[in-house]
Design an enzyme around this catalytic site. Structure first.
Site, PDB file in Angstrom:
ATOM      1  N   SER A  92       0.811  -1.227   0.000  1.00  0.00           N
ATOM      2  CA  SER A  92       0.000   0.000   0.000  1.00  0.00           C
ATOM      3  C   SER A  92       0.839   1.270   0.000  1.00  0.00           C
ATOM      4  CB  SER A  92      -0.869  -0.011   1.255  1.00  0.00           C
ATOM      5  OG  SER A  92      -1.415   1.259   1.495  1.00  0.00           O
ATOM      6  N   GLU A 108       0.103   3.646   1.702  1.00  0.00           N
ATOM      7  CA  GLU A 108       0.093   4.089   3.096  1.00  0.00           C
ATOM      8  C   GLU A 108       1.474   3.849   3.739  1.00  0.00           C
ATOM      9  OE1 GLU A 108      -2.377   5.695   4.635  1.00  0.00           O
ATOM     10  OE2 GLU A 108      -1.804   5.535   6.727  1.00  0.00           O
ATOM     11  N   TYR A 140      -1.758   0.434  10.674  1.00  0.00           N
ATOM     12  CA  TYR A 140      -1.996  -0.255   9.394  1.00  0.00           C
ATOM     13  C   TYR A 140      -0.771  -0.121   8.492  1.00  0.00           C
ATOM     14  CZ  TYR A 140      -3.767  -0.821   4.599  1.00  0.00           C
ATOM     15  OH  TYR A 140      -3.937  -1.195   3.287  1.00  0.00           O
TER      16      TYR A 140
HETATM   17  P1  NAP Z   1     -11.625  -4.583   1.657  1.00  0.00           P
HETATM   18  O1  NAP Z   1     -12.760  -4.236   0.754  1.00  0.00           O
HETATM   19  O2  NAP Z   1     -11.653  -4.091   3.063  1.00  0.00           O
HETATM   20  O3  NAP Z   1     -11.522  -6.200   1.688  1.00  0.00           O
HETATM   21  C1  NAP Z   1     -10.718  -6.845   2.629  1.00  0.00           C
HETATM   22  C2  NAP Z   1     -10.928  -8.349   2.505  1.00  0.00           C
HETATM   23  O4  NAP Z   1     -10.106  -9.025   3.467  1.00  0.00           O
HETATM   24  C3  NAP Z   1     -12.378  -8.805   2.788  1.00  0.00           C
HETATM   25  O5  NAP Z   1     -12.707  -9.830   1.885  1.00  0.00           O
HETATM   26  C4  NAP Z   1     -12.265  -9.374   4.214  1.00  0.00           C
HETATM   27  O6  NAP Z   1     -13.231 -10.361   4.481  1.00  0.00           O
HETATM   28  C5  NAP Z   1     -10.889 -10.008   4.145  1.00  0.00           C
HETATM   29  N1  NAP Z   1     -10.315 -10.267   5.466  1.00  0.00           N
HETATM   30  C6  NAP Z   1     -10.078  -9.374   6.469  1.00  0.00           C
HETATM   31  N2  NAP Z   1      -9.525  -9.989   7.508  1.00  0.00           N
HETATM   32  C7  NAP Z   1      -9.419 -11.318   7.193  1.00  0.00           C
HETATM   33  C8  NAP Z   1      -8.933 -12.464   7.869  1.00  0.00           C
HETATM   34  N3  NAP Z   1      -8.460 -12.393   9.137  1.00  0.00           N
HETATM   35  N4  NAP Z   1      -8.948 -13.644   7.220  1.00  0.00           N
HETATM   36  C9  NAP Z   1      -9.446 -13.741   5.979  1.00  0.00           C
HETATM   37  N5  NAP Z   1      -9.930 -12.690   5.277  1.00  0.00           N
HETATM   38  C10 NAP Z   1      -9.920 -11.494   5.897  1.00  0.00           C
HETATM   39  O7  NAP Z   1     -10.243  -4.128   1.024  1.00  0.00           O
HETATM   40  P2  NAP Z   1      -9.872  -3.752  -0.500  1.00  0.00           P
HETATM   41  O8  NAP Z   1     -10.062  -2.307  -0.698  1.00  0.00           O
HETATM   42  O9  NAP Z   1     -10.490  -4.725  -1.411  1.00  0.00           O
HETATM   43  O10 NAP Z   1      -8.280  -3.967  -0.453  1.00  0.00           O
HETATM   44  C11 NAP Z   1      -7.708  -5.239  -0.778  1.00  0.00           C
HETATM   45  C12 NAP Z   1      -6.288  -5.287  -0.242  1.00  0.00           C
HETATM   46  O11 NAP Z   1      -5.519  -4.260  -0.838  1.00  0.00           O
HETATM   47  C13 NAP Z   1      -6.147  -5.082   1.263  1.00  0.00           C
HETATM   48  O12 NAP Z   1      -5.051  -5.861   1.694  1.00  0.00           O
HETATM   49  C14 NAP Z   1      -5.800  -3.610   1.395  1.00  0.00           C
HETATM   50  O13 NAP Z   1      -5.113  -3.356   2.598  1.00  0.00           O
HETATM   51  C15 NAP Z   1      -4.942  -3.428   0.166  1.00  0.00           C
HETATM   52  N6  NAP Z   1      -4.908  -2.079  -0.413  1.00  0.00           N
HETATM   53  C16 NAP Z   1      -6.068  -1.452  -0.733  1.00  0.00           C
HETATM   54  C17 NAP Z   1      -6.012  -0.208  -1.348  1.00  0.00           C
HETATM   55  C18 NAP Z   1      -7.267   0.531  -1.726  1.00  0.00           C
HETATM   56  O14 NAP Z   1      -7.189   1.736  -1.959  1.00  0.00           O
HETATM   57  N7  NAP Z   1      -8.390  -0.149  -1.847  1.00  0.00           N
HETATM   58  C19 NAP Z   1      -4.763   0.393  -1.608  1.00  0.00           C
HETATM   59  C20 NAP Z   1      -3.603  -0.304  -1.278  1.00  0.00           C
HETATM   60  C21 NAP Z   1      -3.686  -1.554  -0.691  1.00  0.00           C
HETATM   61  P3  NAP Z   1     -14.669 -10.015   5.143  1.00  0.00           P
HETATM   62  O15 NAP Z   1     -15.561  -9.705   3.961  1.00  0.00           O
HETATM   63  O16 NAP Z   1     -15.016 -11.268   5.841  1.00  0.00           O
HETATM   64  O17 NAP Z   1     -14.481  -8.830   6.037  1.00  0.00           O
HETATM   65  N1  GDD Z   2     -12.437   7.640   6.090  1.00  0.00           N
HETATM   66  C1  GDD Z   2     -12.508   8.947   6.251  1.00  0.00           C
HETATM   67  N2  GDD Z   2     -13.634   9.501   6.797  1.00  0.00           N
HETATM   68  N3  GDD Z   2     -11.451   9.690   5.850  1.00  0.00           N
HETATM   69  C2  GDD Z   2     -11.558  11.041   5.990  1.00  0.00           C
HETATM   70  C3  GDD Z   2     -12.681  11.668   6.532  1.00  0.00           C
HETATM   71  C4  GDD Z   2     -13.773  10.868   6.972  1.00  0.00           C
HETATM   72  O1  GDD Z   2     -14.786  11.337   7.456  1.00  0.00           O
HETATM   73  N4  GDD Z   2     -12.466  13.012   6.509  1.00  0.00           N
HETATM   74  C5  GDD Z   2     -11.259  13.216   5.973  1.00  0.00           C
HETATM   75  N5  GDD Z   2     -10.689  12.022   5.666  1.00  0.00           N
HETATM   76  C6  GDD Z   2      -9.341  11.811   5.114  1.00  0.00           C
HETATM   77  C7  GDD Z   2      -8.472  10.860   5.932  1.00  0.00           C
HETATM   78  O2  GDD Z   2      -7.953  11.544   7.093  1.00  0.00           O
HETATM   79  C8  GDD Z   2      -7.411  10.496   4.903  1.00  0.00           C
HETATM   80  O3  GDD Z   2      -6.395  11.480   4.879  1.00  0.00           O
HETATM   81  C9  GDD Z   2      -8.173  10.538   3.566  1.00  0.00           C
HETATM   82  O4  GDD Z   2      -9.426  11.191   3.842  1.00  0.00           O
HETATM   83  C10 GDD Z   2      -8.433   9.179   2.940  1.00  0.00           C
HETATM   84  O5  GDD Z   2      -9.008   8.335   3.912  1.00  0.00           O
HETATM   85  P1  GDD Z   2      -9.599   6.885   3.541  1.00  0.00           P
HETATM   86  O6  GDD Z   2     -10.561   6.993   2.424  1.00  0.00           O
HETATM   87  O7  GDD Z   2     -10.083   6.269   4.807  1.00  0.00           O
HETATM   88  O8  GDD Z   2      -8.340   6.110   2.933  1.00  0.00           O
HETATM   89  P2  GDD Z   2      -6.820   5.978   3.396  1.00  0.00           P
HETATM   90  O9  GDD Z   2      -5.979   6.784   2.450  1.00  0.00           O
HETATM   91  O10 GDD Z   2      -6.668   6.233   4.835  1.00  0.00           O
HETATM   92  O11 GDD Z   2      -6.553   4.423   3.167  1.00  0.00           O
HETATM   93  C11 GDD Z   2      -6.942   3.772   1.948  1.00  0.00           C
HETATM   94  O12 GDD Z   2      -5.896   3.839   1.015  1.00  0.00           O
HETATM   95  C12 GDD Z   2      -4.690   3.130   1.389  1.00  0.00           C
HETATM   96  C13 GDD Z   2      -3.677   3.348   0.254  1.00  0.00           C
HETATM   97  O13 GDD Z   2      -3.042   4.573   0.420  1.00  0.00           O
HETATM   98  C14 GDD Z   2      -7.305   2.325   2.299  1.00  0.00           C
HETATM   99  O14 GDD Z   2      -7.881   1.724   1.157  1.00  0.00           O
HETATM  100  C15 GDD Z   2      -6.093   1.513   2.683  1.00  0.00           C
HETATM  101  O15 GDD Z   2      -6.448   0.127   2.816  1.00  0.00           O
HETATM  102  C16 GDD Z   2      -5.040   1.662   1.569  1.00  0.00           C
HETATM  103  O16 GDD Z   2      -3.888   0.919   1.873  1.00  0.00           O
END
Ligand code: NAP
Ligand code: GDD
Length: 331
Positions: free
Chosen positions: A125, A127, A149
């Site tokens: 990520s 992050e 995280y």
């Molecule tokens: P998400 O919608 O929150 O999905 C997370 C998945 O992980 C769900 O299927 C959840 O299952 C499963 N899970 C959580 N804990 C588990 C456990 N202990 N054992 C087995 N399964 C478990 O996340 P996403 O946005 O699709 O992201 C996918 C991956 O990419 C994650 O690793 C996330 O950290 C990473 N990532 C995401 C982003 C982004 O912007 N979306 C960016 C960078 C990296 P349940 O349905 O049962 O909760």
């Molecule tokens: N969630 C949330 N809710 N975020 C807020 C809010 C609010 O009400 N107001 C402001 N924010 C700001 C957060 O402080 C952060 O800076 C930004 O919006 C994005 O927040 P999120 O959408 O929760 O995503 P994230 O950047 O913290 O994390 C996501 O992206 C990562 C990759 O950079 C997640 O998908 C992570 O799983 C992923 O790794």
């Protein structure tokens, strides 16, 4: 020739559902790992249920990981499962480390035992860059995570690199910047904004409470990003890749695009709520995906504005159909 087999952990999540669709379209036999729950919640993969094989397993349980891999015999493993909501990682820091950090080692150990010839993708990520030490961020930018995280993901990233170097596994790490879609969880900021734009437009809500409006992210479309995951596992050599659009926007920009799309003004509805501020913030992320473009031939196809409008349209349709599809309390 028999179909190639893929196993997706986290198949019920946003990315898992798009990746499953993508791999089925490519002719794969798709397996998914799911956690047991008292209420089955497979909304994102409901339309795929009779086309994928599900196995029960949990990142906390080594036996279940080995059994899942033995049963599915995958050629490719996509390790997407994690606790993915940054804000929650301060509430459950050690559980986050178990899921998103040590859980990766458990998966890699299970792979060594059950299918060492498979190819492995780790969901790393942006992050991990946290308080950024370089702009834009590349594969060589040092990490400075700012949340439990982010720290757990750094561990997951380096254990993947380490197992690649120690055991010659085909293990790649995708350093993906934020990616969103109409299937995004409701607690993430883009979806919270697009859901509220729709709800306010339809008269179901009056205000949107947010934290830091100045935070900037490099937001892309999840459908584009799962293609990059697959491309990484088609390479002869495993490696690490940044996947990003190269364009950054603030949370405020996101509100303006979403609200503007349905004829609302930010100042009339947005309320700043300190309870959504984080103990430590990632202020600015912007990625340089040159390596992914050069080696994988990958490029994003959906722009930020298209993405946010797509999400607003989907939320308007959802709430018009089912006005009771409300946000969980406190989000
Ligand atoms: P998400 O919608 O929150 O999905 C997370 C998945 O992980 C769900 O299927 C959840 O299952 C499963 N899970 C959580 N804990 C588990 C456990 N202990 N054992 C087995 N399964 C478990 O996340 P996403 O946005 O699709 O992201 C996918 C991956 O990419 C994650 O690793 C996330 O950290 C990473 N990532 C995401 C982003 C982004 O912007 N979306 C960016 C960078 C990296 P349940 O349905 O049962 O909760
Ligand atoms: N969630 C949330 N809710 N975020 C807020 C809010 C609010 O009400 N107001 C402001 N924010 C700001 C957060 O402080 C952060 O800076 C930004 O919006 C994005 O927040 P999120 O959408 O929760 O995503 P994230 O950047 O913290 O994390 C996501 O992206 C990562 C990759 O950079 C997640 O998908 C992570 O799983 C992923 O790794």
């Amino acid at each position: 020739m028999s179909a190639r087999r893929a196993l997706i952990t986290g198949i019920t999540g946003q990315d898992g559902s798009y990746l499953a669709e993508f791999l089925l379209d490519q002719g794969y036999e798709v397996h998914g790992m799911v956690r047991r729950s008292s209420t089955e919640k497979f909304d994102r993969i409901e339309h795929l249920r009779n086309r994928v094989t599900l196995h029960q397993g949990d990142l906390l349980d080594q036996r279940s990981l080995v059994d899942t891999l033995r049963a599915s015999q995958p050629d490719e493993i996509y390790n997407l499962a994690a606790m993915s909501f940054v804000a929650a990682s301060w509430v459950q820091p050690t559980l986050t480390a178990e899921f998103s950090g040590t859980g990766v080692t458990r998966m890699l150990e299970a792979m060594r035992e059950a299918c060492p010839e498979a190819r492995f993708y780790q969901a790393s990520s942006s992050e991990m860059f946290g308080k950024v030490l370089e702009v834009p961020q590349t594969e060589t930018t040092p990490f400075y995570p700012r949340s439990p995280y982010g720290v757990a993901k750094v561990y997951g990233h380096f254990i993947t690199v380490n197992y690649r170097e120690s055991y010659e596994l085909h293990a790649s790490s995708g350093i993906l910047f934020n990616h969103e879609s109409p299937r995004r969880g409701l607690e993430f900021v883009t979806r919270k904004i697009t859901w509220h734009a729709a709800a306010i437009k339809l008269g179901l809500e009056t205000e949107l409470r947010l934290g830091n409006l100045d935070a900037e992210r490099d937001w892309g479309f999840a459908g584009d990003y799962v293609r990059a995951m697959w491309l990484m596992l088609q390479q002869d050599e495993p490696s690490d890749f940044v996947v990003a659009t190269g364009v950054s926007h603030s949370v405020r920009d996101c509100v303006e695009v979403a609200f503007g799309h349905v004829g609302l003004a930010l100042d009339d509805h947005v309320v700043l709520d300190p309870s959504y501020l984080r103990p430590a913030e990632v202020e600015h992320l912007i990625g340089d995906a040159s390596k992914a473009k050069r080696v994988l031939g990958w490029a994003p196809e959906v722009s930020f504005e298209q993405l946010i409008r797509m999400m607003v349209d989907a939320d308007v349709a959802l709430l018009a159909r089912d006005p009771a599809a409300r946000l969980p309390r406190g989000q």
